[in-house]
Design a protein around this motif. Structure first.
Motif, mmCIF file in Angstrom:
data_model
loop_
_atom_site.group_PDB
_atom_site.id
_atom_site.type_symbol
_atom_site.label_atom_id
_atom_site.label_comp_id
_atom_site.label_asym_id
_atom_site.label_seq_id
_atom_site.Cartn_x
_atom_site.Cartn_y
_atom_site.Cartn_z
ATOM 1 N N LYS A 13 0.832 -1.194 0.000
ATOM 2 C CA LYS A 13 0.000 0.000 0.000
ATOM 3 C C LYS A 13 0.871 1.249 0.000
ATOM 4 N N GLY A 14 0.423 2.245 -0.732
ATOM 5 C CA GLY A 14 1.165 3.493 -0.820
ATOM 6 C C GLY A 14 0.920 4.154 -2.153
ATOM 7 N N SER A 15 1.362 5.395 -2.302
ATOM 8 C CA SER A 15 1.094 6.149 -3.527
ATOM 9 C C SER A 15 2.333 6.418 -4.365
ATOM 10 N N ALA A 16 3.500 5.949 -3.921
ATOM 11 C CA ALA A 16 4.714 6.129 -4.724
ATOM 12 C C ALA A 16 4.661 5.225 -5.957
ATOM 13 N N TYR A 67 0.382 11.373 -7.747
ATOM 14 C CA TYR A 67 -0.524 12.519 -7.858
ATOM 15 C C TYR A 67 0.209 13.713 -8.461
ATOM 16 N N ASN A 68 -0.402 14.277 -9.528
ATOM 17 C CA ASN A 68 0.167 15.452 -10.187
ATOM 18 C C ASN A 68 -0.532 16.690 -9.621
ATOM 19 N N ILE A 73 -4.537 15.660 -10.657
ATOM 20 C CA ILE A 73 -4.974 14.397 -11.239
ATOM 21 C C ILE A 73 -4.131 13.259 -10.674
ATOM 22 N N ASN A 74 -4.778 12.129 -10.400
ATOM 23 C CA ASN A 74 -4.089 10.964 -9.856
ATOM 24 C C ASN A 74 -3.892 9.938 -10.961
ATOM 25 N N LEU A 75 -2.645 9.593 -11.201
ATOM 26 C CA LEU A 75 -2.325 8.669 -12.290
ATOM 27 C C LEU A 75 -2.650 7.217 -11.963
ATOM 28 N N ARG A 76 -3.019 6.938 -10.722
ATOM 29 C CA ARG A 76 -3.313 5.559 -10.331
ATOM 30 C C ARG A 76 -4.534 4.996 -11.053
ATOM 31 N N LEU A 309 2.095 10.361 -19.111
ATOM 32 C CA LEU A 309 0.968 9.682 -18.473
ATOM 33 C C LEU A 309 -0.110 10.678 -18.059
ATOM 34 N N THR A 310 0.296 11.840 -17.590
ATOM 35 C CA THR A 310 -0.666 12.880 -17.217
ATOM 36 C C THR A 310 -1.528 13.268 -18.409
ATOM 37 N N GLY A 311 -0.896 13.463 -19.558
ATOM 38 C CA GLY A 311 -1.643 13.792 -20.763
ATOM 39 C C GLY A 311 -2.639 12.696 -21.128
ATOM 40 N N ILE A 312 -2.215 11.437 -20.992
ATOM 41 C CA ILE A 312 -3.110 10.307 -21.288
ATOM 42 C C ILE A 312 -4.319 10.334 -20.363
ATOM 43 N N GLN A 313 -4.066 10.541 -19.069
ATOM 44 C CA GLN A 313 -5.162 10.565 -18.102
ATOM 45 C C GLN A 313 -6.093 11.760 -18.341
ATOM 46 N N LEU A 314 -5.531 12.898 -18.697
ATOM 47 C CA LEU A 314 -6.361 14.066 -19.012
ATOM 48 C C LEU A 314 -7.233 13.797 -20.240
#
Length: 328
Positions: A13-16, A67-68, A73-76, A309-314
């Motif tokens: 568990k974790g966000s890294a 998290y960006n 936005i969260n890439l998870r 990845l941020t662009g993909i998620q957006l």
């Protein structure tokens, strides 16, 4: 075909990043949005020397969160899987190149809906990867966005497949057409008149940094993507880290004065990620011959990857939003 990477993480568990990105050799195709894999092929003359960047890239993961903050936005939400490194030959470079080509072909067939991200070594892997993708989709027209200070189009008949010949080989082999190659980041005194003449002859689009800064990064990249989406079936992006100004990448062998700033590279990668036509990407050439990679260079590369990845998620979020509005 793939071997487990040197860096292994236990899922916890974790966000890294190392707590989020899964490491699996054969993931279920339905459970993967983005596949990350490495190719340890190095441009160093010693065949047994392996590229540093794929493992350095993974070792940096604990320093990053998913998290960006800038984009909130969260890439998870993306399913990212690291499937390891291509099993290259320790002494025979040609066998290693064939292994990378076969790996790219098999991934493209086995995971047709997934995006692929290849971490290298030298720029020769771009030609290997693209040849494999073309083998998998022989009818597809492929476009290339090359983020690079150099054209990397030296005559491969004279020097063989090397870090500065992938574009020439791909055009000569009919994998891509010159008019579908867009080179972003060219500047200064780092391309020979002969190579520039070849690029013009083949119809390669040469977009200089001066031109892009004058017209604006967003406008330039969006127009380039719009044009490619009209012309090709899939887009491959190659990020040669020598496109960075030498102040941002002092240990990248061919980095030069006057190149991209880290911030410009991040903006470019986010814009590229927002385009659904981009199916493949690689990050190459953080491959010093006689030294160890600096942490700052590695972290710039990881951040560029996360911006993609941020662009993909957006893009995913915007498409969902549009569907929701259409249903009202």
């Amino acid at each position: 075909m793939f071997i487990r990477p040197e860096c292994q993480w236990q899922q916890e568990k974790g966000s890294a990043l190392h707590q989020w990105i899964k490491q699996q050799i054969n993931p279920n195709p339905n459970d993967v949005d983005i596949i990350v894999y490495g190719a340890l092929l190095s441009y160093a003359t010693e065949a047994s020397t392996k590229a540093q960047y794929p493992n350095a890239f993974r070792k940096a993961w604990p320093s990053f969160q998913s998290y960006n903050l800038d984009e909130q936005i969260n890439l998870r939400a993306l399913a990212v899987v690291d499937i390891g490194d291509v099993a290259i030959h320790e002494k025979d470079r040609m066998l290693s190149e064939s292994a990378i080509e076969a790996a790219a072909e098999n991934l493209s067939i086995a995971y047709p809906r997934s995006l692929t991200c290849l971490i290298g070594g030298d720029h020769a892997i771009t030609a290997c990867s693209l040849k494999g993708i073309k083998n998998a989709f022989p009818q597809d027209r492929i476009g290339i966005i090359q983020i690079d200070t150099h054209l990397d189009a030296r005559n491969q008949e004279e020097i063989g497949l090397a870090q500065d010949s992938p574009i020439h080989q791909l055009i000569a082999a009919g994998v891509v057409e010159g008019r579908h190659v867009y080179n972003v980041g060219l500047h200064g005194f780092f391309n020979s008149p002969e190579m520039i003449h070849y690029a013009r002859e083949q119809g390669i689009h040469m977009i200089t940094l001066k031109q892009m800064r004058r017209d604006g990064i967003q406008l330039t990249i969006r127009e380039m993507l719009r044009q490619l989406m009209y012309e090709v079936d899939r887009i491959y992006v190659s990020v040669d880290l020598d496109a960075l100004d030498i102040m941002f990448a002092r240990d990248v062998p061919a980095a030069t004065p006057g190149g991209l700033t880290a911030y410009e590279l991040f903006d470019i990668l986010k814009l590229i990620g927002e385009n659904e036509g981009v199916r493949h990407i690689d990050f190459v050439y953080a491959d010093p011959k006689e030294s160890t990679l600096r942490p700052e260079t590695v972290k710039i590369g990881v951040t560029a990857f996360l911006q993609w990845l941020t662009g993909i998620q957006l893009d995913y979020r915007n498409r969902i939003s549009k569907k929701g509005k259409a249903m009202l």
